[in-house]
Design an enzyme around this catalytic site. Structure first.
Site, PDB file in Angstrom:
ATOM      1  N   GLY A  28       5.716  -1.919   0.402  1.00  0.00           N
ATOM      2  CA  GLY A  28       6.830  -0.983   0.354  1.00  0.00           C
ATOM      3  C   GLY A  28       8.135  -1.728   0.455  1.00  0.00           C
ATOM      4  O   GLY A  28       8.325  -2.506   1.392  1.00  0.00           O
ATOM      5  N   ASN A 102       0.793   5.792   5.983  1.00  0.00           N
ATOM      6  CA  ASN A 102       0.554   5.302   4.627  1.00  0.00           C
ATOM      7  C   ASN A 102      -0.368   6.292   3.954  1.00  0.00           C
ATOM      8  O   ASN A 102      -1.452   6.568   4.465  1.00  0.00           O
ATOM      9  CB  ASN A 102      -0.101   3.920   4.682  1.00  0.00           C
ATOM     10  CG  ASN A 102      -0.644   3.447   3.344  1.00  0.00           C
ATOM     11  OD1 ASN A 102      -1.611   2.697   3.296  1.00  0.00           O
ATOM     12  ND2 ASN A 102      -0.050   3.865   2.256  1.00  0.00           N
ATOM     13  N   THR A 304       0.387 -10.943  -9.478  1.00  0.00           N
ATOM     14  CA  THR A 304      -0.959 -10.463  -9.189  1.00  0.00           C
ATOM     15  C   THR A 304      -1.969 -10.820 -10.288  1.00  0.00           C
ATOM     16  O   THR A 304      -3.160 -10.970 -10.010  1.00  0.00           O
ATOM     17  CB  THR A 304      -0.917  -8.947  -8.871  1.00  0.00           C
ATOM     18  OG1 THR A 304       0.054  -8.770  -7.841  1.00  0.00           O
ATOM     19  CG2 THR A 304      -2.242  -8.438  -8.357  1.00  0.00           C
TER      20      THR A 304
HETATM   21  O1  LIG Z   1       2.502  -1.280 -16.453  1.00  0.00           O
HETATM   22  P1  LIG Z   1       3.499  -1.381 -15.345  1.00  0.00           P
HETATM   23  O2  LIG Z   1       4.068  -0.037 -15.017  1.00  0.00           O
HETATM   24  O3  LIG Z   1       4.536  -2.419 -15.598  1.00  0.00           O
HETATM   25  O4  LIG Z   1       2.705  -1.763 -14.014  1.00  0.00           O
HETATM   26  C1  LIG Z   1       1.812  -2.821 -13.913  1.00  0.00           C
HETATM   27  C2  LIG Z   1       2.502  -4.098 -13.522  1.00  0.00           C
HETATM   28  O5  LIG Z   1       3.201  -3.935 -12.266  1.00  0.00           O
HETATM   29  C3  LIG Z   1       2.663  -4.784 -11.285  1.00  0.00           C
HETATM   30  O6  LIG Z   1       3.445  -5.958 -11.122  1.00  0.00           O
HETATM   31  P2  LIG Z   1       4.616  -6.110 -10.037  1.00  0.00           P
HETATM   32  O7  LIG Z   1       5.773  -6.761 -10.663  1.00  0.00           O
HETATM   33  O8  LIG Z   1       4.882  -4.803  -9.375  1.00  0.00           O
HETATM   34  O9  LIG Z   1       4.010  -7.028  -8.871  1.00  0.00           O
HETATM   35  P3  LIG Z   1       3.353  -8.491  -8.852  1.00  0.00           P
HETATM   36  O10 LIG Z   1       4.476  -9.486  -8.831  1.00  0.00           O
HETATM   37  O11 LIG Z   1       2.572  -8.471  -7.571  1.00  0.00           O
HETATM   38  O12 LIG Z   1       2.474  -8.677 -10.024  1.00  0.00           O
HETATM   39  C4  LIG Z   1       1.292  -5.163 -11.779  1.00  0.00           C
HETATM   40  O13 LIG Z   1       0.875  -6.413 -11.275  1.00  0.00           O
HETATM   41  C5  LIG Z   1       1.496  -5.219 -13.270  1.00  0.00           C
HETATM   42  O14 LIG Z   1       2.085  -6.443 -13.642  1.00  0.00           O
HETATM   43  N1  LIG Z   2       3.257   5.155  -0.141  1.00  0.00           N
HETATM   44  C1  LIG Z   2       3.065   5.796   0.977  1.00  0.00           C
HETATM   45  O1  LIG Z   2       2.133   5.535   1.718  1.00  0.00           O
HETATM   46  C2  LIG Z   2       4.043   6.930   1.259  1.00  0.00           C
HETATM   47  C3  LIG Z   2       3.988   7.580   2.615  1.00  0.00           C
HETATM   48  C4  LIG Z   2       4.709   8.934   2.614  1.00  0.00           C
HETATM   49  N2  LIG Z   2       4.025   9.869   1.767  1.00  0.00           N
HETATM   50  C5  LIG Z   2       6.152   8.762   2.177  1.00  0.00           C
HETATM   51  O2  LIG Z   2       6.492   9.138   1.079  1.00  0.00           O
HETATM   52  O3  LIG Z   2       6.939   8.229   2.923  1.00  0.00           O
HETATM   53 MG   LIG Z   3       2.418  -7.801 -11.940  1.00  0.00          MG
END
Ligand SMILES: O=P(O)(O)OC[C@H]1O[C@H](OP(=O)(O)OP(=O)(O)O)[C@H](O)[C@@H]1O
Ligand SMILES: NC(=O)CC[C@H](N)C(=O)O
Ligand SMILES: [Mg+2]
Length: 502
Positions: A28, A102, A304
Site C-alpha cells: 500500500g 487488509n 515482479t
Molecule cells: O496490466 P497492468 O494494469 O499494468 O498491471 C500489471 C503490472 O503491474 C504490476 O507491476 P507494478 O509496477 O505495480 O509492480 P512491480 O514493480 O512489483 O512489478 C505487475 O507486476 C505488472 O507488471
Molecule cells: N487493500 C485493502 O486491504 C483495503 C482495506 C480497506 N478496504 C480500505 O479501503 O482501506
Molecule cells: Mg510489474
C-alpha cells in the site's frame, strides 16, 4: 492490498512499527499510520496520505510512545483516498479500540445501516474498515460488556465472522490491554505471527507477511488459520482460538502472483519458489504449444516479472537479459490510484537498453496483465528499441473479473482481458504473440509448496467468488469505484476528518 502490523513489546515499539511498515510498503502506497499505547493507557496516533518515509517525521516518532502499537499501509478498495480514511481507525467504546484492516467487506452497506438503526453507531467515513471496527466493538459490548477477557474477545470475533462478508486480515489494539489479530473464515487475506526474545522478555508481532518478522529479527511462528484469532496481552500472554463455524482455507492466489514480497512465506509456501515454478510451467507450455519458437532472448518486466522470467529462460534454454532498467525511486504502478498516473509512471519507471532489443525476437515476461497499462507501453518500448518480433508471456491467466477482496480491480471494463479472447488481448497490446499461464498450472505452481492448499480464491480469472457476492454489490462497486468515479469522490471527500495529529 494493505499491510498490517501489531507489536506487543518490552520497550518502545515506535521504531519497530515504522520499520515493519517500510518492509510492507509494497502492499500500500497511498497512506500510512501508526498508533501506540503508552503505560498510562493513552493512545498516540499519526496517520496521513503518503509513503511511510513521508508520513512520519522525527517529531511524530517521538510522540508515538509506548511498548505496544499497531500500524497500517493503505491501498484503498473502498471509500475514498482521503487522509480521513487512512488507518488505524479508533473507537472509544468499549475499552478504546484501534484497528487496521487488509481486505474488503462486500456487505458494508448493509452493515452500516444495521450499525446505525440497530446498534446506534455513527460511521463517519465511507471506509469499510471503520465499519469492521464498529462491528467488533458492538460484538464485544454484546458479551458481558465490562470485562475484556480472551473468551469475550474471541466470542466477539465469532460475531464479526457471522456478520461480515468478504475478506479481512485484521490487527486491533485494546487500550492498556493487548493486541488482537484475526483472519477471515476463508483465509483470503494473509496474517502471520512471530516472536523474538529480548533481555526484557519475549516480544510478539502480528503482520501481513513474514518478511516483516524476518527483517526485525522475529521468528515466524506460523500463519493464523482461516477464522482463527490471536490475542496477546500486554504482559506477553498469548491466547489462540478458532472463532469461525466452518473455516476453510482459500487464500488469494494473486498474493503469490504479484502482491507478496518474494521473500515472504505465505501459508507455508515460499513466494519466491512459487514464482519460480510459475516460470517453469510457463516455459513448458511454450515448448508444448510452440516447439519451433524463434525466441532469441527473454527479457523480464521488473520487478515482479523477474523470478518467472529467469526460470522460463532456464526451461527454454534461451538467454535471459535485463533489457529494461527500473528507476528505483518509482513505486509500484499497478497500485497507483489513477490511470493517467499509472501510464505516466510506466515510462518513468522503465527504460529500454537498445542493444538488448535491436534486431532480436524478444519474449517479454511479466507476472500478470491486468489493465494492460504496463504491457501496452512495454511492447511499444521494445519496438522503439529495435526489436524484430515482440512476444509477451504472463505468469497468470487472463484477468477478466473484478476483485472484491482487497485488490482495487472494481470495474470489469477496465481490465484488458474482459470480454476479449487471448488473440484480441494480443492485438490490444500490439504483441506478435501472447502466452498466458493456464489456471491449473498457476494453482499447481503454488500448491506444490503446500499440498494442503486445495482451494484458492481465483475469482479474477474465473468470476467465481469464494464467498457470496451479490450482483448488486458488483454493480455498486463498478459504479462507485471505476477510475472516473474514484477521481470525483476523492475531491468530494478530501476534507472529511475528525481528529488527526498534524
Ligand atoms: O496490466 P497492468 O494494469 O499494468 O498491471 C500489471 C503490472 O503491474 C504490476 O507491476 P507494478 O509496477 O505495480 O509492480 P512491480 O514493480 O512489483 O512489478 C505487475 O507486476 C505488472 O507488471
Ligand atoms: N487493500 C485493502 O486491504 C483495503 C482495506 C480497506 N478496504 C480500505 O479501503 O482501506
Ligand atoms: Mg510489474
Amino acid at each position: 492490498m494493505c499491510g498490517i502490523v501489531g507489536i506487543v513489546g518490552r520497550s518502545p515499539v515506535n521504531q519497530a512499527l515504522y520499520d515493519a511498515l517500510l518492509v510492507l510498503q509494497h502492499r500500500g502506497q497511498d497512506a500510512a499510520g501508526i498508533v501506540t499505547c503508552d503505560e498510562d493507557g493513552h493512545l498516540h496516533l499519526r496517520k496521513d496520505n503518503g509513503l511511510v518515509r513521508d508520513v512520519f517525521t522525527q517529531q511524530h516518532m517521538r510522540s508515538l510512545t509506548g511498548n505496544m502499537g499497531i500500524g497500517h499501509v493503505r491501498y484503498p478498495t473502498a471509500g475514498s483516498s482521503s487522509s480521513a480514511e487512512a488507518q488505524p481507525f479508533y473507537v472509544n467504546s468499549p475499552h478504546g479500540i484501534t484497528l487496521g484492516h487488509n481486505g474488503n467487506l462486500t456487505n458494508a452497506a448493509e452493515l452500516k445501516r444495521e450499525l446505525f438503526l440497530q446498534d446506534r453507531r455513527h460511521i463517519n467515513t465511507e471506509s469499510d474498515s471503520e465499519i469492521l471496527l464498529n462491528i467488533l466493538a458492538q460484538e464485544l459490548i454484546r458479551q458481558d460488556g465490562l470485562s475484556l477477557t480472551p473468551e469475550a474477545l474471541f466470542r466477539a470475533v465469532s460475531g464479526v465472522h457471522r456478520r461480515c462478508q468478504g475478506a479481512y486480515g485484521v490487527v486491533a489494539m485494546f487500550c492498556g490491554r493487548g493486541i488482537l489479530g484475526f483472519r477471515d473464515p476463508h483465509g483470503i487475506r494473509p496474517v502471520v505471527y512471530g516472536r523474538r526474545e529480548t533481555e526484557e522478555g519475549t516480544e510478539y508481532m502480528v503482520a501481513s507477511e513474514s518478511v516483516a518478522l524476518d527483517t526485525l529479527g522475529f521468528e515466524l511462528v506460523r500463519d493464523l488459520a482461516p477464522g482463527e484469532a490471536i490475542y496477546i496481552e500486554m504482559d506477553g500472554t498469548v491466547h489462540l482460538q478458532q472463532c469461525a463455524d466452518n473455516p476453510g482455507l482459500s487464500p488469494c492466489i494473486f498474493e503469490y502472483v504479484y502482491f507478496a514480497r518474494p521473500d515472504s512465506v505465505m501459508d507455508d509456501v515460499v513466494v519466491h519458489r512459487a514464482r519460480m515454478r510459475m516460470g517453469t510451467r510457463l516455459g513448458k507450455k511454450i515448448l508444448r504449444e510452440w516447439p519451433d519458437h524463434d525466441i532469441d532472448v527473454i527479457i523480464p518486466i521488473p520487478d515482479t516479472g523477474r523470478t518467472v522470467a529467469i526460470e522460463m529462460a532456464h526451461e527454454l534454454n534461451v538467454k535471459y537479459r535485463e533489457g529494461f532498467i527500473k528507476n528505483r525511486y518509482i513505486g509500484r504502478t499497478f497500485i497507483m490510484p489513477g490511470q493517467t498516473q499509472r501510464r505516466k509512471s510506466v515510462r518513468q519507471k522503465l527504460n529500454a537498453i537498445g542493444l538488448e532489443f535491436k534486431g532480436k525476437n524478444v519474449l517479454l515476461v511479466d507476472d500478470s496483465i491486468v489493465r494492460g497499462t504496463t504491457s501496452r507501453e512495454i511492447v511499444m518500448m521494445a519496438r522503439e528499441a529495435g526489436a524484430r518480433k515482440v512476444y509477451f508471456a504472463s505468469a497468470a491467466p487472463p484477468v477478466r473479473y473484478p476483485n472484491v477482496y482487497g485488490i482495487d480491480m472494481p470495474a470489469a471494463q477496465e481490465l484488458i482481458a474482459h470480454g476479449r479472447t487471448e488473440e484480441e488481448v494480443c492485438a490490444a497490446i500490439a504483441a506478435d504473440r501472447l502466452i498466458y499461464q493456464d489456471l491449473e498450472d498457476l494453482m499447481g505452481a503454488v500448491r506444490k509448496g503446500n499440498p494442503r492448499l486445495e482451494r484458492f480464491d481465483c475469482s479474477v480469472f474465473t468470476g467465481e467468488y469464494v464467498t457470496q457476492v451479490s450482483p448488486d454489490y458488483l454493480t455498486h462497486l463498478e459504479q462507485r469505484r471505476n477510475d472516473l468515479a474514484k477521481h470525483k469522490k476523492d475531491r468530494e471527500y478530501a476534507n472529511l476528518d475528525l481528529h488527526n495529529n498534524a
